[in-house]
Write a protein that holds these residues in place. Structure first.
Motif, mmCIF file in Angstrom:
data_model
loop_
_atom_site.group_PDB
_atom_site.id
_atom_site.type_symbol
_atom_site.label_atom_id
_atom_site.label_comp_id
_atom_site.label_asym_id
_atom_site.label_seq_id
_atom_site.Cartn_x
_atom_site.Cartn_y
_atom_site.Cartn_z
ATOM 1 N N ALA A 28 0.843 -1.202 0.000
ATOM 2 C CA ALA A 28 0.000 0.000 0.000
ATOM 3 C C ALA A 28 0.873 1.245 0.000
ATOM 4 N N GLY A 29 0.317 2.297 -0.574
ATOM 5 C CA GLY A 29 0.989 3.591 -0.572
ATOM 6 C C GLY A 29 -0.014 4.684 -0.278
ATOM 7 N N PRO A 50 -3.108 -3.262 -2.756
ATOM 8 C CA PRO A 50 -3.888 -4.439 -2.344
ATOM 9 C C PRO A 50 -4.167 -4.495 -0.834
ATOM 10 N N LEU A 51 -3.337 -3.856 -0.014
ATOM 11 C CA LEU A 51 -3.577 -3.871 1.435
ATOM 12 C C LEU A 51 -4.379 -2.660 1.912
ATOM 13 N N ALA A 52 -4.828 -1.813 0.981
ATOM 14 C CA ALA A 52 -5.493 -0.562 1.373
ATOM 15 C C ALA A 52 -6.687 -0.821 2.298
ATOM 16 N N THR A 98 -4.047 14.571 10.341
ATOM 17 C CA THR A 98 -4.121 13.556 11.404
ATOM 18 C C THR A 98 -4.144 12.156 10.805
ATOM 19 N N ILE A 99 -4.961 11.972 9.772
ATOM 20 C CA ILE A 99 -5.123 10.635 9.174
ATOM 21 C C ILE A 99 -3.845 10.208 8.442
ATOM 22 N N PHE A 100 -3.233 11.137 7.706
ATOM 23 C CA PHE A 100 -1.981 10.841 6.979
ATOM 24 C C PHE A 100 -0.923 10.322 7.960
ATOM 25 N N LEU A 101 -0.758 11.022 9.077
ATOM 26 C CA LEU A 101 0.266 10.630 10.045
ATOM 27 C C LEU A 101 -0.107 9.312 10.715
ATOM 28 N N ARG A 132 4.026 1.118 10.796
ATOM 29 C CA ARG A 132 3.705 0.059 9.836
ATOM 30 C C ARG A 132 4.812 0.017 8.791
ATOM 31 N N ASP A 133 5.169 -1.212 8.378
ATOM 32 C CA ASP A 133 6.160 -1.287 7.307
ATOM 33 C C ASP A 133 5.526 -1.777 6.004
#
Lengths: 125, 365
Positions: free
Chosen positions: B43-44, B148-150, B204-207, B213-214
């Protein structure tokens, strides 16, 4: 912090020159490879091509863009590093080991106009 | 230069910054390929706060948006998202955009950052309906969570049942305690979400998304471009422009010529009847080199087209390009040449989807 190697000559346009007698190996600096990002293609000149100081002699393509590499001195290509054709990423891995061309210098006094390692290091700070 | 609310975090994450549409934006944090691979395999998260949001509210909002937009707005359900274009009367494209239908009297148009002022002026100029148009772009921030992990990652930030948020729909929900609008959309060819909200809430959400998480990486505009390119999603200014119609760009799925009237429809109907004279095609490099925007394509001495976007595809390693090619040279398998810095290099026409999309649900067309 970009690596600068002692004993090489540097151009303000981020090429390095390693002198061996009348010959010079030319590559790009660590600062240059880092700014470009991942290199995906190197367009090499051909043996016997003439390099003119300040003129483009090779093009390095990163993922994002094509960048002209300028000749730090005048001379004739005697060897090209054809390993870069299939493995352009070698420049990212070790920019000072992976030279682009070896040239026979036409006028060694052109070296005087290039920067020393410490001068170059200052210029990129 | 303008800065998004996340600018200081991009800098502290060590991003290489670049100017885009008047904003100082992250080009890459580590490397374009590494970020690209994160989105394809894990995910990105992208800062897309520079995108524009135009709000259209009023009794005749549905009729107005339908008149502006190539796709069929009248068929939309509430909380549905639709992709399409706004066209000039001649069929050229003002912009490509997403339309979010809140209800019959309320829509949000999400437009390209580089076109916000132009689009706003265009929408206002054509507003002969009982509607109010407002440009909320500076008040709305946006991030895209893609890969895919979003879904599994976003689940840990919300109690909302994300499995119910199907492809190209949206809803309002609490994420990390902040109320935001979330759509199951994106521009990477992967499953994912776009999250819209007030600047502080998006920060807040971005951070929170990046914390501990890696399997998620912040991704810059560099990877955003290689990702959309591989799945042949167009970029305005390259595959689309005022001089290129949606049909030439291969976007007829988003142009409903049999639904209601919209600006540009007559020209597009005529173009379809007359037949296209050129279209966006895929090219594959046969010789060595990289294809770039603006390079000219030849058949012998005849100029037959121009590269719109080209890369060494990070997913497949192939050197490929999207190009506007005159007919009949666009036929699959046609051998052509590209002028790269004065030298002719061989290319072959191929299908333009260089990589398959992995959406949670296939788009209904």
């Amino acid at each position: 912090m970009s690596k600068v190697v002692d004993g090489l000559y540097y151009a303000a346009t981020h090429e390095w020159v390693r002198v061996e007698g009348d010959y010079a190996f030319i590559g790009i600096t660590d600062y240059a490879q880092d700014s470009l990002g991942e290199i995906v293609f190197v367009e090499l000149p051909e043996v016997d091509d003439q390099l003119d100081k300040g003129e483009e002699f090779s093009t390095i393509e990163s993922v994002k863009a094509a960048s002209d590499i300028l000749a730090p001195l005048t001379g004739t290509v005697v060897l090209i590093n054809d390993e870069l054709e299939d493995s352009p990423e070698l420049i990212n891995e070790d920019p000072y080991e992976n030279w682009i061309v070896k040239v026979e210098m036409e006028d060694k006094s052109e070296l005087n106009a290039l920067l020393s390692a410490s001068e170059y290091e200052e210029s990129i700070e | 230069m303008k800065k998004t609310i996340l600018h200081k975090h991009h800098v502290s994450l060590g991003a290489t910054m670049t100017e885009f549409a008047g904003y100082d934006m992250p080009l890459r944090y580590t490397s374009i390929t590494e970020e690209h691979d994160f989105v394809r395999s894990k995910a990105g998260v992208f800062d897309v706060s520079h995108m524009g949001e135009l709000y259209i509210n009023g009794k005749e909002a549905t009729a107005f948006v339908d008149y502006l937009f190539t796709n069929d707005v009248k068929s939309m359900n509430n909380k549905q998202v639709l992709y399409g274009m706004m066209c000039y009367p001649g069929g050229g494209v003002v912009d490509d955009l997403l339309v979010y239908k809140v209800n019959d009297e309320s829509y949000i148009l999400v437009v390209n950052a580089s076109n916000i002022e132009k689009d706003f002026a265009w929408v206002v100029k054509n507003n002969k309906f009982d509607c109010v148009v407002s440009n909320e772009s500076d008040l709305v921030s946006e991030i895209a969570l893609q890969g895919p992990l979003a879904e599994s990652i976003l689940r840990t930030h919300t109690e909302y049942p994300l499995e119910n948020l199907t492809f190209f729909t949206f809803d309002y929900m609490m994420i990390d305690g902040k109320e935001v609008l979330v759509s199951r959309t994106g521009y990477t060819g992967e499953d994912g979400f776009e999250i819209y909200g007030a600047a502080k809430d998006i920060e807040t959400i971005f951070l929170a998304l990046l914390l501990n998480r890696d399997d998620i990486a912040p991704c810059g505009l560099g990877a955003r471009d290689t990702l959309r390119f591989e799945v042949a999603l167009p970029l305005y200014g390259q595959e689309l422009s005022k001089d290129i119609t949606p049909l030439e760009a291969g976007l007829s799925f988003a142009v409903k010529l049999d639904a209601g009237d919209f600006i540009g429809k007559d020209a597009l109907v005529k173009q379809k009847e007359d037949g296209l004279t050129r279209r966006i095609a895929g090219l594959e490099m046969i010789d060595k080199g990289i294809l770039r925007h603006g390079y000219q394509v030849f058949d012998g001495d005849t100029l037959v087209g121009e590269i719109t976007t080209g890369y060494k595809s990070p997913s497949t390693g192939e050197t490929v390009a999207l190009a506007m090619i005159d007919k009949p040279y666009d036929k699959l398998g046609t051998m052509l040449e590209v002028d790269i810095r004065g030298k002719r290099k061989k290319v072959k026409v191929r299908k333009k989807k260089f990589y398959s999309k992995h959406y949670k649900k296939e788009e209904t067309k």
